[in-house]
Scaffold this motif. Structure first.
Motif, PDB file in Angstrom:
ATOM      1  N   ASP A  36      32.666  32.576  34.173  1.00 45.42           N
ATOM      2  CA  ASP A  36      31.981  33.316  35.238  1.00 45.42           C
ATOM      3  C   ASP A  36      32.724  33.003  36.538  1.00 45.42           C
ATOM      4  N   ALA A  37      32.290  33.645  37.627  1.00 45.17           N
ATOM      5  CA  ALA A  37      33.059  33.498  38.878  1.00 45.17           C
ATOM      6  C   ALA A  37      33.139  32.036  39.340  1.00 45.17           C
ATOM      7  N   PRO A  38      32.015  31.284  39.367  1.00 47.16           N
ATOM      8  CA  PRO A  38      32.144  29.888  39.818  1.00 47.16           C
ATOM      9  C   PRO A  38      33.018  29.062  38.858  1.00 47.16           C
ATOM     10  N   GLY A  39      32.906  29.342  37.565  1.00 45.27           N
ATOM     11  CA  GLY A  39      33.705  28.607  36.572  1.00 45.27           C
ATOM     12  C   GLY A  39      35.192  28.875  36.766  1.00 45.27           C
ATOM     13  N   ALA A  44      40.533  27.284  38.538  1.00 47.78           N
ATOM     14  CA  ALA A  44      41.753  27.672  39.268  1.00 47.78           C
ATOM     15  C   ALA A  44      42.133  26.669  40.358  1.00 47.78           C
ATOM     16  N   ALA A  45      41.400  25.575  40.435  1.00 47.39           N
ATOM     17  CA  ALA A  45      41.719  24.577  41.483  1.00 47.39           C
ATOM     18  C   ALA A  45      43.183  24.163  41.350  1.00 47.39           C
ATOM     19  N   ASP A  56      37.523  40.811  32.312  1.00 47.21           N
ATOM     20  CA  ASP A  56      37.217  39.704  33.222  1.00 47.21           C
ATOM     21  C   ASP A  56      36.645  40.294  34.507  1.00 47.21           C
ATOM     22  N   ALA A  57      35.571  39.671  34.998  1.00 43.20           N
ATOM     23  CA  ALA A  57      34.962  40.210  36.219  1.00 43.20           C
ATOM     24  C   ALA A  57      35.598  39.552  37.428  1.00 43.20           C
ATOM     25  N   LEU A  58      36.605  40.218  37.978  1.00 38.23           N
ATOM     26  CA  LEU A  58      37.270  39.699  39.170  1.00 38.23           C
ATOM     27  C   LEU A  58      36.959  40.612  40.351  1.00 38.23           C
ATOM     28  N   LEU A  66      37.973  32.188  44.819  1.00 35.20           N
ATOM     29  CA  LEU A  66      39.165  31.516  44.294  1.00 35.20           C
ATOM     30  C   LEU A  66      39.728  30.550  45.328  1.00 35.20           C
ATOM     31  N   PRO A  67      40.301  29.448  44.879  1.00 28.37           N
ATOM     32  CA  PRO A  67      40.859  28.497  45.845  1.00 28.37           C
ATOM     33  C   PRO A  67      42.029  29.106  46.624  1.00 28.37           C
ATOM     34  N   ALA A  68      42.296  28.528  47.787  1.00 28.23           N
ATOM     35  CA  ALA A  68      43.337  29.078  48.666  1.00 28.23           C
ATOM     36  C   ALA A  68      44.721  28.997  48.030  1.00 28.23           C
ATOM     37  N   SER A  69      44.881  28.133  47.036  1.00 23.78           N
ATOM     38  CA  SER A  69      46.200  27.989  46.394  1.00 23.78           C
ATOM     39  C   SER A  69      46.616  29.241  45.619  1.00 23.78           C
TER      40      SER A  69
END
Ligand code: DGY
Length: 324
Positions: A36-39, A44-45, A56-58, A66-69
Motif C-alpha cells: 500500500d502507499a505507506p508500505g 523506498a527509503a 500498483d496504485a501510484l 515517496l522519500p525525497a531520494s
C-alpha cells in the motif's frame, strides 16, 4: 560508488530480477506482497528508483509519500494510468513505460478474445469439463461467423495495428478510429472514422485498444452500445475502465450483443459480479502480455530506462508525460 538502490514492487521474472540485482542495490519482493502507499514509502527509503507494474496504485498521495531520494519510477507496462505522472513531475520524478515489446502478445490475446467470444469457447469448455457433452449435434453451440466480417478498432496505436494485421488474415474488413489518421502504408486500406461514434454502426466486432484517460473513462456506455449492430461482439484488451460495465452487461443479457471477450476489467481483480453468470462473456484475467518472452522484454525495457537515468545520467528512452 555504491550502486543506486531500486525497490521492485512485485516479483518479476527471474532474468529481470537477476539483471536488476546485478546493476542496482535491488530490494526484491520474492513473496509478491502488494504494497500500500505507506508500505511502499517505507520500502523506498534510500531508493533512487522504483520498478513498479500495472495495478500498483501510484496515485498522487502515494507519490507524495515517496522519500525525497526517489528520482525515477519505471513501470513494467505500456499502460501507465496507475501512475500519476503529473504528481511525479511536481516532485521531479521521471516516469517511463515499456512500449513496443508487448504489442504482439497483446494482439494475440485480442484475437483469442475475439474468437473465444464469437465461437462460444467458454460454453464449449464448460460443457466438456462438466461431463455434459453428449456428442456432436447439428445445432450445438452455433456462434458468430468471423471470416469476412467488419472489425472496428478503437485506438489504432501499435497494438490496434497488430490486431488489424491478424484480423486481415481472417479476411475481416478493418475500420478504425484514432486521434490522428494513419499514413496509407500503416492504414493498409482500413477505413478511418474521425468520429469514433460514427464508426460503431460499421462494427460487427469492436476491439478496444485505447488507453484509459479521463476522456475514455466509461466511453463504451449504453448510448454507444446501442449504435453497434444487433449481434455485435465487443473485445477489450486495453483497460476495463474504458467500458461501462453495467451497460455492457445489460447489452449482453438483452441479446443486443452476441458476446464479449474481455481480458481487462474496471477495478480488477474485483470484476463486476454481473460478468460471472454470463455465458456469452469470454473472460480472461489480464493475460495480454503473459508470455515469458514478453514479460522478460518488458522487464529489460524497464531496466534500460532505469539504467539510462540512474547509472548513466542519460534521458530514459521511454519517458511518459501526463495523458491529455
Ligand atoms: C500493460 O503493459 O499495460 C499491460 O496491461 C500489462 O500486461
Amino acid at each position: 560508488m555504491p550502486k543506486p538502490r531500486v525497490v521492485a514492487t512485485r516479483k518479476f521474472p527471474a532474468d529481470v530480477e537477476a539483471r536488476l540485482a546485478a546493476n542496482f542495490d535491488a530490494l526484491l519482493n520474492p513473496d509478491d506482497r502488494l504494497y500500500d502507499a505507506p508500505g511502499l514509502a517505507r520500502a523506498a527509503a534510500g531508493c533512487q528508483g522504483v520498478l513498479c507494474a500495472a495495478g500498483d496504485a501510484l496515485g498522487a498521495q502515494a507519490i507524495e509519500a515517496l522519500p525525497a531520494s526517489v528520482r525515477m519510477i519505471a513501470t513494467f507496462s505500456v499502460g501507465y494510468e496507475h501512475v500519476d505522472v503529473a504528481a511525479a513531475a511536481r516532485r521531479g520524478i521521471k516516469v517511463s513505460n515499456t512500449p513496443d515489446v508487448l504489442t504482439d502478445a497483446t494482439a494475440d490475446i485480442a484475437m483469442l478474445c475475439l474468437l473465444g467470444a464469437a465461437r462460444r469457447a467458454h460454453e464449449g469448455t464448460t460443457m466438456l469439463r462438466a461431463h455434459a457433452w453428449v456428442g456432436w449435434a447439428p445445432t450445438q453451440l452455433m456462434g458468430v461467423h468471423v471470416t469476412g466480417k467488419r472489425l472496428g478498432i478503437l485506438g489504432m496505436g501499435r497494438i490496434g495495428q497488430a490486431t488489424a494485421d491478424r484480423a486481415r488474415a481472417f479476411r475481416m474488413t478493418i475500420h478504425y478510429s484514432n486521434r490522428t489518421r494513419l499514413a496509407p502504408a500503416l492504414e493498409k486500406g482500413a477505413t478511418f472514422h474521425a468520429d469514433p461514434e460514427a464508426m460503431l454502426a460499421h462494427c460487427d466486432f469492436l476491439s478496444i485498444h485505447a488507453p484509459l484517460t479521463p476522456a475514455t473513462r466509461k466511453w463504451l456506455n449504453a448510448a454507444r452500445l446501442t449504435r453497434l449492430p444487433k449481434g455485435a461482439v465487443v473485445v477489450n484488451t486495453a483497460r476495463g475502465g474504458v467500458v461501462d460495465d453495467e451497460a455492457l452487461i445489460a447489452a449482453l443479457k438483452s441479446g443486443h450483443l452476441a458476446a464479449a471477450g474481455l481480458d481487462v476489467f474496471d477495478g480488477e481483480p474485483k470484476l463486476h459480479a454481473g460478468y460471472y453468470g454470463l455465458e456469452n462473456a469470454f473472460l480472461l484475467p489480464h493475460m495480454g502480455s503473459a508470455t515469458l518472452e514478453t514479460r522478460n522484454a518488458m522487464g529489460f525495457r524497464a531496466l534500460d530506462n532505469l539504467e539510462a537515468f540512474l547509472l548513466r545520467n542519460a534521458t530514459p528512452p521511454d519517458l511518459v508525460s501526463p495523458p491529455s
